[in-house]
Design a protein around this motif. Structure first.
Motif, PDB file in Angstrom:
ATOM      1  N   LEU A 138       0.811  -1.098   0.121  1.00  0.00           N
ATOM      2  CA  LEU A 138      -0.149  -0.086  -0.063  1.00  0.00           C
ATOM      3  C   LEU A 138       0.751   1.251  -0.001  1.00  0.00           C
ATOM      4  O   LEU A 138       0.389   2.403  -0.658  1.00  0.00           O
ATOM      5  CB  LEU A 138      -1.122  -0.081   1.128  1.00  0.00           C
ATOM      6  CG  LEU A 138      -1.955  -1.289   1.062  1.00  0.00           C
ATOM      7  CD1 LEU A 138      -2.997  -1.095   2.348  1.00  0.00           C
ATOM      8  CD2 LEU A 138      -2.884  -1.033  -0.085  1.00  0.00           C
ATOM      9  N   ALA A 139       2.095   1.184   0.491  1.00  0.00           N
ATOM     10  CA  ALA A 139       2.937   2.127   0.462  1.00  0.00           C
ATOM     11  C   ALA A 139       3.712   2.530  -0.914  1.00  0.00           C
ATOM     12  O   ALA A 139       3.998   3.733  -1.210  1.00  0.00           O
ATOM     13  CB  ALA A 139       4.102   2.030   1.458  1.00  0.00           C
ATOM     14  N   ILE A 140       3.602   1.616  -1.872  1.00  0.00           N
ATOM     15  CA  ILE A 140       4.339   1.816  -3.082  1.00  0.00           C
ATOM     16  C   ILE A 140       3.252   1.505  -4.353  1.00  0.00           C
ATOM     17  O   ILE A 140       3.812   1.772  -5.624  1.00  0.00           O
ATOM     18  CB  ILE A 140       5.675   0.794  -3.314  1.00  0.00           C
ATOM     19  CG1 ILE A 140       5.119  -0.811  -3.077  1.00  0.00           C
ATOM     20  CG2 ILE A 140       6.658   1.388  -2.279  1.00  0.00           C
ATOM     21  CD1 ILE A 140       6.281  -1.656  -2.863  1.00  0.00           C
ATOM     22  N   LEU A 141       2.190   0.861  -4.098  1.00  0.00           N
ATOM     23  CA  LEU A 141       1.210   0.533  -5.266  1.00  0.00           C
ATOM     24  C   LEU A 141       1.011   1.977  -6.285  1.00  0.00           C
ATOM     25  O   LEU A 141       1.480   1.862  -7.481  1.00  0.00           O
ATOM     26  CB  LEU A 141      -0.108   0.383  -4.960  1.00  0.00           C
ATOM     27  CG  LEU A 141      -0.157  -1.126  -4.454  1.00  0.00           C
ATOM     28  CD1 LEU A 141      -1.564  -1.548  -4.148  1.00  0.00           C
ATOM     29  CD2 LEU A 141       0.439  -2.194  -5.275  1.00  0.00           C
ATOM     30  N   PRO A 142       0.883   3.232  -5.828  1.00  0.00           N
ATOM     31  CA  PRO A 142       0.848   4.394  -6.579  1.00  0.00           C
ATOM     32  C   PRO A 142       1.911   4.545  -7.218  1.00  0.00           C
ATOM     33  O   PRO A 142       1.724   4.966  -8.658  1.00  0.00           O
ATOM     34  CB  PRO A 142       0.322   5.496  -5.692  1.00  0.00           C
ATOM     35  CG  PRO A 142      -0.256   4.853  -4.526  1.00  0.00           C
ATOM     36  CD  PRO A 142       0.516   3.609  -4.504  1.00  0.00           C
ATOM     37  N   LEU A 143       3.066   4.325  -6.850  1.00  0.00           N
ATOM     38  CA  LEU A 143       4.142   4.518  -7.637  1.00  0.00           C
ATOM     39  C   LEU A 143       4.309   3.761  -8.689  1.00  0.00           C
ATOM     40  O   LEU A 143       4.961   4.136  -9.971  1.00  0.00           O
ATOM     41  CB  LEU A 143       5.479   4.679  -6.860  1.00  0.00           C
ATOM     42  CG  LEU A 143       5.682   5.699  -5.864  1.00  0.00           C
ATOM     43  CD1 LEU A 143       7.114   5.236  -4.847  1.00  0.00           C
ATOM     44  CD2 LEU A 143       6.006   7.129  -6.279  1.00  0.00           C
ATOM     45  N   ALA A 144       4.028   2.409  -8.471  1.00  0.00           N
ATOM     46  CA  ALA A 144       4.218   1.453  -9.506  1.00  0.00           C
ATOM     47  C   ALA A 144       3.267   1.461 -10.581  1.00  0.00           C
ATOM     48  O   ALA A 144       3.430   1.482 -11.931  1.00  0.00           O
ATOM     49  CB  ALA A 144       3.988   0.045  -8.818  1.00  0.00           C
ATOM     50  N   LYS A 145       2.032   2.025 -10.052  1.00  0.00           N
ATOM     51  CA  LYS A 145       0.675   2.127 -11.292  1.00  0.00           C
ATOM     52  C   LYS A 145       1.331   3.137 -12.237  1.00  0.00           C
ATOM     53  O   LYS A 145       0.944   3.125 -13.353  1.00  0.00           O
ATOM     54  CB  LYS A 145      -0.210   2.522 -10.413  1.00  0.00           C
ATOM     55  CG  LYS A 145      -1.514   2.969 -11.355  1.00  0.00           C
ATOM     56  CD  LYS A 145      -2.287   1.512 -12.121  1.00  0.00           C
ATOM     57  CE  LYS A 145      -3.353   1.905 -12.768  1.00  0.00           C
ATOM     58  NZ  LYS A 145      -3.638   0.768 -13.787  1.00  0.00           N
ATOM     59  N   ALA A 146       2.201   4.244 -11.641  1.00  0.00           N
ATOM     60  CA  ALA A 146       2.571   5.296 -12.440  1.00  0.00           C
ATOM     61  C   ALA A 146       3.762   4.922 -13.375  1.00  0.00           C
ATOM     62  O   ALA A 146       4.336   5.876 -14.108  1.00  0.00           O
ATOM     63  CB  ALA A 146       2.572   6.685 -11.733  1.00  0.00           C
ATOM     64  N   GLY A 147       4.395   3.737 -13.021  1.00  0.00           N
ATOM     65  CA  GLY A 147       5.692   3.513 -13.552  1.00  0.00           C
ATOM     66  C   GLY A 147       6.795   4.384 -13.329  1.00  0.00           C
ATOM     67  O   GLY A 147       7.768   4.557 -14.047  1.00  0.00           O
ATOM     68  N   LEU A 148       6.747   4.959 -11.743  1.00  0.00           N
ATOM     69  CA  LEU A 148       7.685   5.751 -11.329  1.00  0.00           C
ATOM     70  C   LEU A 148       8.795   5.073 -10.336  1.00  0.00           C
ATOM     71  O   LEU A 148       9.512   5.870  -9.790  1.00  0.00           O
ATOM     72  CB  LEU A 148       7.103   6.893 -10.675  1.00  0.00           C
ATOM     73  CG  LEU A 148       6.337   7.730 -11.537  1.00  0.00           C
ATOM     74  CD1 LEU A 148       5.592   8.768 -10.578  1.00  0.00           C
ATOM     75  CD2 LEU A 148       6.996   8.504 -12.505  1.00  0.00           C
ATOM     76  N   ILE A 199       4.290  -5.784  -7.737  1.00  0.00           N
ATOM     77  CA  ILE A 199       4.912  -4.552  -8.386  1.00  0.00           C
ATOM     78  C   ILE A 199       4.945  -4.545  -9.989  1.00  0.00           C
ATOM     79  O   ILE A 199       4.492  -3.928 -10.997  1.00  0.00           O
ATOM     80  CB  ILE A 199       6.294  -4.080  -7.770  1.00  0.00           C
ATOM     81  CG1 ILE A 199       6.010  -3.864  -6.341  1.00  0.00           C
ATOM     82  CG2 ILE A 199       7.023  -3.174  -8.436  1.00  0.00           C
ATOM     83  CD1 ILE A 199       7.338  -3.319  -5.518  1.00  0.00           C
ATOM     84  N   LYS A 200       5.440  -5.840 -10.088  1.00  0.00           N
ATOM     85  CA  LYS A 200       5.659  -6.235 -11.506  1.00  0.00           C
ATOM     86  C   LYS A 200       4.316  -6.231 -12.249  1.00  0.00           C
ATOM     87  O   LYS A 200       4.325  -6.187 -13.552  1.00  0.00           O
ATOM     88  CB  LYS A 200       6.475  -7.405 -11.704  1.00  0.00           C
ATOM     89  CG  LYS A 200       7.817  -7.458 -11.144  1.00  0.00           C
ATOM     90  CD  LYS A 200       8.774  -8.645 -11.188  1.00  0.00           C
ATOM     91  CE  LYS A 200      10.208  -8.483 -10.925  1.00  0.00           C
ATOM     92  NZ  LYS A 200      11.218  -9.722 -11.144  1.00  0.00           N
ATOM     93  N   GLY A 201       3.234  -6.711 -11.609  1.00  0.00           N
ATOM     94  CA  GLY A 201       2.138  -6.500 -12.408  1.00  0.00           C
ATOM     95  C   GLY A 201       1.784  -5.150 -12.865  1.00  0.00           C
ATOM     96  O   GLY A 201       0.968  -5.083 -13.790  1.00  0.00           O
ATOM     97  N   LEU A 202       2.034  -4.353 -12.088  1.00  0.00           N
ATOM     98  CA  LEU A 202       1.754  -2.765 -12.314  1.00  0.00           C
ATOM     99  C   LEU A 202       2.888  -2.124 -13.174  1.00  0.00           C
ATOM    100  O   LEU A 202       2.449  -1.294 -13.931  1.00  0.00           O
ATOM    101  CB  LEU A 202       1.366  -2.157 -11.081  1.00  0.00           C
ATOM    102  CG  LEU A 202       0.332  -2.434 -10.212  1.00  0.00           C
ATOM    103  CD1 LEU A 202       0.137  -1.703  -9.014  1.00  0.00           C
ATOM    104  CD2 LEU A 202      -1.071  -2.146 -11.127  1.00  0.00           C
ATOM    105  N   GLN A 203       4.083  -2.567 -12.872  1.00  0.00           N
ATOM    106  CA  GLN A 203       5.161  -1.881 -13.693  1.00  0.00           C
ATOM    107  C   GLN A 203       6.118  -2.997 -14.202  1.00  0.00           C
ATOM    108  O   GLN A 203       6.964  -3.339 -13.478  1.00  0.00           O
ATOM    109  CB  GLN A 203       5.954  -1.165 -12.544  1.00  0.00           C
ATOM    110  CG  GLN A 203       7.002  -0.242 -13.508  1.00  0.00           C
ATOM    111  CD  GLN A 203       7.877   0.641 -12.558  1.00  0.00           C
ATOM    112  OE1 GLN A 203       7.189   1.488 -11.633  1.00  0.00           O
ATOM    113  NE2 GLN A 203       9.091   1.064 -12.637  1.00  0.00           N
ATOM    114  N   PRO A 204       5.686  -3.601 -15.197  1.00  0.00           N
ATOM    115  CA  PRO A 204       6.522  -4.811 -15.756  1.00  0.00           C
ATOM    116  C   PRO A 204       7.864  -4.546 -15.884  1.00  0.00           C
ATOM    117  O   PRO A 204       8.782  -5.481 -15.889  1.00  0.00           O
ATOM    118  CB  PRO A 204       5.804  -5.145 -17.155  1.00  0.00           C
ATOM    119  CG  PRO A 204       4.527  -4.531 -17.107  1.00  0.00           C
ATOM    120  CD  PRO A 204       4.726  -3.273 -16.156  1.00  0.00           C
TER     121      PRO A 204
END
Length: 321
Positions: A138-148, A199-204
């Motif tokens: 929950l701390a990092i999902l938004p970053l991963a979703k944005a590829g950041l 993380i890899k599911g959101l940011q491959p």
């Protein structure tokens, strides 16, 4: 019409927490509470906080024809054994609180609502996330979703003693744990697998390390995870990113003030606080390891799988002092 449920392994911490929540759920009926070790005894004889709340007895019953869903609350590797030994009908939904199916094997869906709420709604088998994994993701999902996420992720996290379960060991005994702190499974914790998977599911493209140092705390409930990684944007941009990501999720909140564990103990909340230090974005994440990190999230998944209000039975208040 109420949902009938059964609990397998109801004598442990997660089973007790699940009972506490479901006894007050407006749309659930508990049909049976299975326990190999406590058969015939009142549920409140093990879970003392339930005295006066229920007259349910622990049983060896596994009447799948009487329930719409079962929760598997036994130890790790026990869920695989249970499902191999029992033919659970396909119309009975399964929510597993162990590590056994978090890799989404055997038809299970990974049950982190903030990651894949819509998939959970249509699932018949749900693998509940781990407690550390929940707070860190929950701390990092938004970053991963944005590829950041462009660099390694560093995590320092501390958990309460209930995260180790009821069985006594040298590191869970009160006389050792009280007034003490220690690290364990540094860089090798089993929850790293599911964190990487998400993380890899959101940011491959993510191929960096997650450097995770877990601590045993000298308190009973809760997790605080402090996560940092490189971030080129401003703090205001990060806050906007996080608030937008979690806007539709009822249990994850962004605090502009510094946070402390008592804000979430006894609730299904996750509270995040963001700070920028040089090139690093620091995200502090707090949850109760037994609710949002286990049984509360399992009920959240039950609600989603049966088309109920996501927060049904979960509107609990923390004890602030």
């Amino acid at each position: 019409m109420k949902i009938n449920i059964g609990i397998i392994g109801g004598a442990g911490y997660t089973g007790g927490e699940l009972l506490r929540i479901l006894l007050n759920h407006p749309q659930v009926n508990i049909n049976f509470v299975n326990s190999k070790s406590q058969v015939g005894k009142p549920v409140y004889s093990t879970h003392g906080d339930l005295l006066g709340e229920t007259d349910l007895l622990f049983s060896d019953e596994q009447s799948f024809d009487k329930v719409d869903a079962i929760f598997l609350c036994s130890g790790h590797n026990e869920s695989k054994k249970f499902l191999a030994a029992n033919n659970v009908p396909t119309n009975v939904k399964i929510i597993d609180l162990s590590t056994d199916f978090r890799d989404e094997s055997n038809g299970f869906v990974y049950g982190l609502p903030e990651l894949q709420r819509e998939t959970i709604k249509n699932a018949t088998k749900i693998a509940n996330p781990g407690c550390f994994a929940t707070s860190i993701q929950l701390a990092i999902l938004p970053l991963a979703k944005a590829g950041l996420i462009k660099d390694d992720i560093h995590v320092s996290a501390i958990t309460g003693s209930t995260g180790a379960g009821q069985s006594l060991s040298a590191t869970t005994h009160f006389s050792w744990r009280n007034n003490n702190i220690s690290i364990y499974k540094a860089f090798t914790h089993q929850h790293l697998q599911e964190i990487n998977q998400s993380i890899k599911g959101l940011q491959p493209s993510f191929e960096n390390l997650i450097n995770f140092i877990p601590y045993r705390g000298n308190f009973t409930r809760g997790i605080m995870a402090n996560v940092y990684t490189k971030f080129s944007g401003t703090l205001e941009e990060a806050k906007e990113l996080y608030k937008n990501y979690y806007a539709s999720h009822p249990f994850t909140h962004i605090s502009d003030q510094e946070i402390d564990l008592k804000q979430v103990v006894n609730t299904n909340k996750c509270i995040l606080h963001l700070e920028k230090h040089g090139d690093n974005l620091l995200i502090s994440s707090i949850i109760d390891n037994l609710t949002k990190g286990a049984s509360g999230q399992a009920v959240q998944n039950l609600n989603l799988a049966f088309g109920l209000e996501e927060s049904a039975g979960l509107k609990m208040k923390s004890v602030g002092f």
